[in-house]
Design a protein around this motif. Sequence first.
Motif, short mmCIF file in Angstrom:
data_model
loop_
_atom_site.label_atom_id
_atom_site.label_comp_id
_atom_site.label_asym_id
_atom_site.label_seq_id
_atom_site.Cartn_x
_atom_site.Cartn_y
_atom_site.Cartn_z
N ILE A 1 0.84 -1.20 0.00
CA ILE A 1 0.00 0.00 0.00
C ILE A 1 0.87 1.25 0.00
CG2 ILE A 1 -1.73 1.31 1.30
CD1 ILE A 1 -2.78 -1.41 2.29
N PRO A 2 0.72 2.13 -1.00
CA PRO A 2 1.58 3.32 -1.08
C PRO A 2 1.30 4.32 0.02
CG PRO A 2 -0.11 3.39 -2.78
CD PRO A 2 -0.21 2.03 -2.13
N GLU A 3 2.35 5.04 0.42
CA GLU A 3 2.24 6.08 1.44
C GLU A 3 2.95 7.33 0.95
OE1 GLU A 3 3.72 4.88 5.23
OE2 GLU A 3 3.08 2.79 5.00
N PHE B 1 4.46 8.04 -5.90
CA PHE B 1 3.20 7.71 -5.24
C PHE B 1 2.09 7.51 -6.27
CE2 PHE B 1 -0.88 9.22 -3.61
CZ PHE B 1 -1.03 8.46 -2.45
N ARG B 2 2.02 8.40 -7.28
CA ARG B 2 0.96 8.35 -8.29
C ARG B 2 0.89 6.99 -8.97
NH1 ARG B 2 2.80 11.51 -13.15
NH2 ARG B 2 3.95 9.55 -13.37
N LYS C 1 1.94 4.08 -8.01
CA LYS C 1 1.50 3.01 -7.11
C LYS C 1 0.02 3.13 -6.78
CE LYS C 1 6.04 2.46 -4.92
NZ LYS C 1 6.83 2.59 -3.65
N LEU C 2 -0.45 4.36 -6.55
CA LEU C 2 -1.86 4.56 -6.23
C LEU C 2 -2.75 4.10 -7.38
CD1 LEU C 2 -4.20 5.72 -4.54
CD2 LEU C 2 -3.77 7.92 -5.63
N ARG D 1 -2.86 0.31 -7.26
CA ARG D 1 -3.38 -0.35 -6.05
C ARG D 1 -4.72 0.21 -5.58
NH1 ARG D 1 -1.30 -4.89 -6.86
NH2 ARG D 1 0.95 -4.81 -7.20
N ALA E 1 -4.34 4.20 -0.39
CA ALA E 1 -3.14 4.91 0.02
C ALA E 1 -3.28 5.45 1.43
CB ALA E 1 -2.85 6.06 -0.95
N LEU F 1 -5.64 13.85 -3.84
CA LEU F 1 -6.09 12.51 -4.22
C LEU F 1 -6.94 12.55 -5.48
CD1 LEU F 1 -6.95 11.12 -0.68
CD2 LEU F 1 -5.21 10.19 -2.22
N HIS G 1 -5.71 12.56 -9.25
CA HIS G 1 -5.28 11.35 -9.96
C HIS G 1 -6.34 10.82 -10.91
CE1 HIS G 1 -2.53 11.60 -6.50
NE2 HIS G 1 -1.67 11.02 -7.30
N TRP H 1 -9.36 5.07 -0.18
CA TRP H 1 -9.40 3.98 -1.16
C TRP H 1 -10.42 4.29 -2.25
CZ3 TRP H 1 -10.97 3.95 3.84
CH2 TRP H 1 -12.29 3.61 4.15
#
Length: 488
Positions: A84-86, A101-102, A104-105, A108, A111, A174, A177, A375
């Motif tokens: 899980i990205p942070e 981060f982008r 990975k988000l 997945r 975040a 958020l 994205h 999420w």
Amino acid sequence: MHEAIPDPIVKGLVLGPDSLDINNLLHPAPAGAERSQPLPSRFAELKARLIRGNGEQLTQSWQRLLKSLQGETETIKASGSKIIPEIAFHDLSNVLSRTEFRDKLRKRGVAVIRGVVSEREALDWKELLQRYIRSNSSTKGFPSDNPTVYELYWSPAQVLARAHPNVLKAQIFLMSHWHRGGNDSALISTTLPVAYADRLRIRQPGDAGFALGPHVDSGSCERWEENGYGRGAVYNRIFEGHWEDYDPWEMTCRLPVKSDLYNGAGGCSVFRMFQGWLSMSNTGPGEGTLMVNPLLGKATAYFLLRPFFQPKESLTGSSFLHHDNWTLEDQSTATLQGAVPSNCQELNPLLHPHLRLESTMVHVPRVKPGDYVAWHCDTIHGVDKTHAGNSDSSVLYIPACPLTEANAEYLFRQRETFVKGTPAPDYPSGEGESHHRGRLMTDYVMENTSREAQQAMGLTKYDSELRGLPEKERQILRRANQILGFAS
């Protein structure tokens, strides 16, 4: 157990929230084999229409998906919460951190943003909440004898959290994205969050009552129905046999969606890009926290295609799951695994075996007070069956919602409940907090918060004539002002 409902009843089914309480919303029937009971016959006809003349292409698509899931599920099993990205709140303006981060988000769908507010401020909010609850003995919650989730919407802590500039900034970050997919005329803004009034959780150690299995909110059957998500052709590429081309981050296709065709208990009538909560406790895996399935697009494709396929033989282990053991239905059935009108989409290992939920439902990483967890609205999620920690697991539910026409219409109705102190429109009606001592009023927000916070709550006019504003932004602001009753 949910029995099949005759067609004439389902078509006119209205399960409005007026007579429900929070126990109805948070204590659903357990998921299991009964979820595969056939629905009314119109669902068999619907399934046939969705894939008519496309059986071979869909079968090939299904086989590619199962092969891909095998590797993905192994990766998740091996990685656990680390997948899980942070990102730290103070790094939201750091290009390198944002880029990493982008990516990975978007894969997945979940975040953690660290330190959105200070630990001290988040803990102060929890203390405010506890005092507010103690001062108002009529407060409802679930379970009724020892509440974990409280039917509160307008407590000082909740209003202050929604108005906090860092929370608004995290929501804007958020929502950035998502993209328009080339549709520049769509009336939507991701730079002006709409404050959706939701509830809160204070879960004590040892609690086993607030146990939610894997599910996806914002409808179930609606995801297949033409007058549900089909209104925006959201999942068409999946049903056409091209799940690889499905983009869960394209936002304009979701604007016409009707995600709550049956007015179900706990239904959400706004477009939430992200569900989310702000932590008010130090909570780790197994301590009454959130669990997610970080597959997003592939998981969505799987549970949408699952009703069209059946196993050839009831084998065991890898032989049962092998793609050669699965074939398209000979004839469309009225079964949508885990979907029942007026409920959320439920998932379990029996009905959705290839997701390997036993090992791919992973805990969010340990959080501290002030961390924000979010999420994607299609993410499969659940909650620890038992709180095995030593201290409370407490959160304020705060989703990230863009400004759209439909969301502005909801905000108009929600503003009235804020003034009255009654539950927000999506929730059970009644007097709510209208007689609660210490409730924050709208005049407090107007005198003590930013203009952006006031706009998020529908209390102040949007600046639609601001110089340099893109035309597409100007149009949604003007329309929102009209809906909210402000002079143009």
